[in-house]
Write a protein that holds these residues in place. Sequence first.
Motif, mmCIF file in Angstrom:
data_model
loop_
_atom_site.group_PDB
_atom_site.id
_atom_site.type_symbol
_atom_site.label_atom_id
_atom_site.label_comp_id
_atom_site.label_asym_id
_atom_site.label_seq_id
_atom_site.Cartn_x
_atom_site.Cartn_y
_atom_site.Cartn_z
ATOM 1 N N THR A 221 -24.773 6.494 31.905
ATOM 2 C CA THR A 221 -24.477 7.717 31.172
ATOM 3 C C THR A 221 -25.691 8.603 30.990
ATOM 4 O OG1 THR A 221 -24.380 6.159 29.382
ATOM 5 C CG2 THR A 221 -22.392 7.401 29.843
ATOM 6 N N SER A 222 -26.830 8.005 30.690
ATOM 7 C CA SER A 222 -27.996 8.850 30.441
ATOM 8 C C SER A 222 -28.342 9.641 31.696
ATOM 9 C CB SER A 222 -29.186 8.013 29.974
ATOM 10 O OG SER A 222 -29.502 7.041 30.935
ATOM 11 N N GLN A 223 -28.195 8.998 32.844
ATOM 12 C CA GLN A 223 -28.453 9.717 34.078
ATOM 13 C C GLN A 223 -27.396 10.770 34.313
ATOM 14 O OE1 GLN A 223 -29.082 7.495 37.577
ATOM 15 N NE2 GLN A 223 -30.986 6.606 36.868
ATOM 16 N N TYR A 224 -26.169 10.437 33.968
ATOM 17 C CA TYR A 224 -25.091 11.411 34.137
ATOM 18 C C TYR A 224 -25.359 12.642 33.282
ATOM 19 C CZ TYR A 224 -20.520 13.567 33.830
ATOM 20 O OH TYR A 224 -19.498 14.474 33.848
ATOM 21 N N HIS A 225 -25.764 12.417 32.045
ATOM 22 C CA HIS A 225 -26.073 13.533 31.157
ATOM 23 C C HIS A 225 -27.168 14.411 31.753
ATOM 24 C CE1 HIS A 225 -24.437 11.623 27.204
ATOM 25 N NE2 HIS A 225 -23.534 11.789 28.133
ATOM 26 N N THR A 226 -28.252 13.758 32.180
ATOM 27 C CA THR A 226 -29.370 14.518 32.721
ATOM 28 C C THR A 226 -28.938 15.281 33.968
ATOM 29 O OG1 THR A 226 -30.747 12.714 31.949
ATOM 30 C CG2 THR A 226 -31.787 14.321 33.375
ATOM 31 N N LYS A 227 -28.159 14.615 34.816
ATOM 32 C CA LYS A 227 -27.734 15.249 36.059
ATOM 33 C C LYS A 227 -26.890 16.490 35.765
ATOM 34 C CE LYS A 227 -24.477 14.518 39.566
ATOM 35 N NZ LYS A 227 -23.455 13.636 40.073
ATOM 36 N N GLN A 228 -25.907 16.334 34.880
ATOM 37 C CA GLN A 228 -25.048 17.476 34.565
ATOM 38 C C GLN A 228 -25.834 18.601 33.921
ATOM 39 O OE1 GLN A 228 -22.257 18.092 35.645
ATOM 40 N NE2 GLN A 228 -21.585 16.082 36.360
ATOM 41 N N SER A 229 -26.805 18.227 33.096
ATOM 42 C CA SER A 229 -27.632 19.236 32.443
ATOM 43 C C SER A 229 -28.473 19.990 33.471
ATOM 44 C CB SER A 229 -28.515 18.541 31.418
ATOM 45 O OG SER A 229 -29.507 19.409 30.986
ATOM 46 N N MET A 230 -29.030 19.259 34.437
ATOM 47 C CA MET A 230 -29.828 19.901 35.474
ATOM 48 C C MET A 230 -28.980 20.826 36.336
ATOM 49 S SD MET A 230 -32.282 16.759 36.591
ATOM 50 C CE MET A 230 -32.627 17.339 38.235
ATOM 51 N N ILE A 231 -27.753 20.372 36.643
ATOM 52 C CA ILE A 231 -26.851 21.232 37.424
ATOM 53 C C ILE A 231 -26.581 22.517 36.645
ATOM 54 C CG2 ILE A 231 -24.499 21.467 38.286
ATOM 55 C CD1 ILE A 231 -24.550 18.506 38.989
ATOM 56 N N ALA A 232 -26.348 22.356 35.332
ATOM 57 C CA ALA A 232 -26.053 23.523 34.505
ATOM 58 C C ALA A 232 -27.221 24.499 34.516
ATOM 59 C CB ALA A 232 -25.749 23.084 33.083
ATOM 60 N N VAL A 233 -28.412 23.972 34.281
ATOM 61 C CA VAL A 233 -29.600 24.832 34.253
ATOM 62 C C VAL A 233 -29.755 25.535 35.602
ATOM 63 C CG1 VAL A 233 -32.115 24.851 34.106
ATOM 64 C CG2 VAL A 233 -30.793 23.453 32.514
ATOM 65 N N GLY A 234 -29.712 24.731 36.671
ATOM 66 C CA GLY A 234 -29.955 25.284 37.995
ATOM 67 C C GLY A 234 -28.892 26.275 38.426
ATOM 68 N N SER A 235 -27.627 25.992 38.043
ATOM 69 C CA SER A 235 -26.546 26.843 38.528
ATOM 70 C C SER A 235 -26.574 28.227 37.886
ATOM 71 C CB SER A 235 -25.193 26.172 38.293
ATOM 72 O OG SER A 235 -24.940 26.103 36.908
ATOM 73 N N GLY A 236 -27.430 28.422 36.858
ATOM 74 C CA GLY A 236 -27.579 29.755 36.283
ATOM 75 C C GLY A 236 -28.274 30.718 37.242
ATOM 76 N N ARG A 237 -28.977 30.160 38.193
ATOM 77 C CA ARG A 237 -29.734 30.958 39.177
ATOM 78 C C ARG A 237 -30.601 32.027 38.471
ATOM 79 N NH1 ARG A 237 -25.115 32.120 43.584
ATOM 80 N NH2 ARG A 237 -24.014 32.696 41.709
ATOM 81 N N THR A 238 -30.784 33.162 39.068
ATOM 82 C CA THR A 238 -31.745 34.119 38.502
ATOM 83 C C THR A 238 -31.198 34.848 37.281
ATOM 84 O OG1 THR A 238 -32.455 34.432 40.758
ATOM 85 C CG2 THR A 238 -33.366 35.935 39.123
ATOM 86 N N THR A 239 -29.936 35.256 37.382
ATOM 87 C CA THR A 239 -29.420 36.115 36.312
ATOM 88 C C THR A 239 -28.365 35.437 35.449
ATOM 89 O OG1 THR A 239 -27.930 37.007 37.953
ATOM 90 C CG2 THR A 239 -29.897 38.295 37.456
#
Lengths: 364, 626
Positions: A221-239
């Motif tokens: 789960t901890s990895q899942y949380h981090t992974k989903q969080s990273m996807i969220a951050v990254g998927s914001g892209r520039t704007t």
Amino acid sequence: MNQRRLDLLIVLPLLGILALGLTTLSSALSYNPQKFYVQLVWVALSATMFLIVTYRSRRTWENLAIPLYLVSLLFLFLVLIIGKKVGGAYRWLDLGFMNFQPSELAKVAIILFLSYRLNQKPTLQDGYKLRDLIPETVAVLLSMMLVYAEPDLGTSLLIGAVSLIIIFSTKINRKRLIALFLIAIVSAPLLWEFVLADYQKRRVTAIVTMMWQDTGDESRTSQYHTKQSMIAVGSGRTTGKGYNAGTQNILRFIPEHHTDFIFSVYAEEFGFSGCMLLLGLYLLLFYRTLEIIPLVRDKFMALVVIGTVSLLWLQVVINIGMVSGVLPVVGIPLPFFSYGGSALLANSILMGLVHNFSINSRYR
Amino acid sequence: MRILNQQEEVRNITEKSRLIIGAILLTLLLIAARLFYLQVYRGEENFQRSRGNYLLREKIFPARGDILTADGKVMATTTAQFRIQILPILFTEEDEPEESVMKLASALSLTDTQSTELVEYLLSCRGRCRHVPITVKDEIPKEEMLRLSSYLTDIPGARISSFYRRNYPAGTDEAHVTGYVARVSKNELAGYPGYDAESFIGKTGLEKAWENELHGTYGETWHVIDYIGRRIDTPEMLSAEMPDPVPAIKGTSIQTSILSYMQEEAAAAFGGQTGAVAVMNIRTGDILALYSSPSYDPNLLSGKRIPAGVWLEYSESILQPLTNKAVQASFFPGSTFKVIPALAGLEYRVISPYTSFLCTGCLWFDTEIKCCWNKWGHNHTALYRALKESCDIYFYNLSERLGHHRLTEFSRLFNVGRQTGIDLAGEEDGILPTMEWFDFNHRGQILNKGYTMNLAIGQGDIRMTPLQIAVVYAAIANGGIVIRPKIGNYLIDNKGRRTPIEPEVLRVLDIKEKNRLEVMRALWGVTNEAGGTAYYYVDHTIPAAAGKTGTSQIISKSERKLIDFLDEDRRSMTADDALFAAVFPYKRPEIVAVAVVESGAHGAEAAAPIVYRLLKSYYYRGRVEE
């Protein structure tokens, strides 16, 4: 009466961060607006507190330092006995009308306590000997241990780190300093072996493996949380995806998305440019706050400023670090941004004090 | 030692605070770099991953192509049916599902057992399970769905989805032509990797042979799901980009050469008898009728659930209703085979039409004795009477002159012992006992004259499917063209464009017209001259047909006696098979019809009337306009 009643370079960044935080919260809590209104009440309460602290004499707080510390210890004891269990830890006291997090009070208390004590204790030319600091060290360790027992390793270490920064900001005998470092180096492996709980070790190793190799067991789960969080951050892209349009947020792929992981919601919806704006506001706030130090009259004020800035700064770094997958997941909220009343109130008291010092030393 | 004053203290702390400012700048820069890496450098990749999180693809099943008769009747089609599912989490509280189920049961008129099962299921369903929809009523026809849908609005978490069900309007009549469809099996899935595990696939007949054309193309639609896989019904509130849905494309329809009225006639002609009949155009190989008796109802096998007992009844029956006896079963061709040695004799010039052999009823050779079916003998017999009266002794003598090798080689030219290549699944090869076959199957034995004699009258080891017999007679009637039988005539795509399926010639034989007509004339005699084996069983109201009877022993006479004595049931099962093959009309042949009636005793008596009913139907209804 002072001519200037506000230091705008402190108040404006603070309001900016708060506004961005509330915007993000309203998006993250769109499925549960009631929670958002509760936060608004806390904001109002904290703003009031901020103003009260700003316009009170600093003497009040010097006098309060020791009692506040004792009260915080009492609450930390209480939470272990009658605390409310949330997610496997006893971190909240149920006061009936609201939930209160004693560890937040402990942060304020320890900063005031240390600053007060060190101010009372004259420094020799060579600096403090370690022997001189034993009562303070004991006080800090007591506080840390109680927080750790909740268990809340993150906050406990945070209190320790802030305390160290405060202590090192004063003058300390060089030889003693070296000895202290040696002790720290030796105790680190012991800490890992005997003190850290399994789930904490897992989180640390999860991050390490995540950072060094891309493949990992996602079922954890901890990895899942981090992974989903990273996807969220990254998927914001520039704007960013736009307000209320972050899919990771709305569809709740982000865990604890209104508290510890609020930054990933913000990053998803406002992108890299939004993130830079927020980081800029924090930087402005910290810089402006530290600028007060040469202007203040005594050690108490200077140490309170140091303690406040380092507390906020460390929280920002740890929180964004864990959300973006470079630090382990520890329950550290983003100051003035995450959902949660106790933290907001505690941070507001500290910023109120700093604001108080700023006005009084700049415009006296 | 000196003590620092407040100014010095503050100065000291100021110095330290510079370090802190440096540390703050450094860490915030590192964080900015990390964010740059995640959001800009790998932003697009992460964006796609976030899409992968919430987009769920749903396959849309295509309607299967229709199968039509040549005269435009529907043999197989699909109708939309509906299914009602409920989502447990929306449907009811976790602990007291009874009331909700009662309401549902009265709305959908579920049986008591169904409701009890549902209650038990809901009670045991916890956590993730409560987000998985379960089917509460299946295979609901459209009319009933219209009625039910008004009740459903009151039931939370109910969802309707549709699927296609295969229908075969002619029921048992055309079962062996169309075959049936069923849920795809795991083994089949390996062969059709694009298929959904829920889809239906042709199991036999045209359905299987034309699976690729009939199946159609899957469409897809996209749903937005949340972190636990719940479907979000209002995705427009998110600015989530959705891929465009792709509609499913109905499979290609197939118009066959089957004439519905002949197919009906074939089914009616068999009555309770067991066997098969095939009617084929001699030039194109188009199958006009193909029936195997007893038949089965493909509608019963093509549902989601096969009704209890039906499968057992079909698969266990000794009459083998699931076997298409026209192509999936082989028989002794018996006397119908005699046209091949006859023609071979003429072609290899070992006999002339006037060569005659003496038939005294039995023939002694070496240490064996072989008899004609007619114990009184046919006296001196030439080719014409040998075929007309089906004299076995003539063909024993002929086979001796031909030899085993020439006989089997000549048979091979007519595709004996090999699949005809018809577009039906699971065709039998039959057996042509060539030298190699004999050596392999009768190790250590010597192929003697008697073996070849048996072969010449279609007994011994030779086996042919009725359709293979039809191909032989078609080649004799059409001047030596061995044609591939086929049922599919046109492919009709969704826009109604028709693509003809061309006939295929397997081989063109170099046969002297004189010899061929000699055999045809003799076949005419069989049905149209007194003394012909079929003469008394023929319907003389339609133009003359040329035909040949066949009666094949399944077991030897001594065995027969034993069974007659012991076993009442098996007596009927082991009676001779009756065969009749006909070319019609004799003067200008158009079609060939072959019928086999299992345990039908004499060929003319049992099989000829079936063939003649079909010829009559063909004659009076005429060819369809194309």
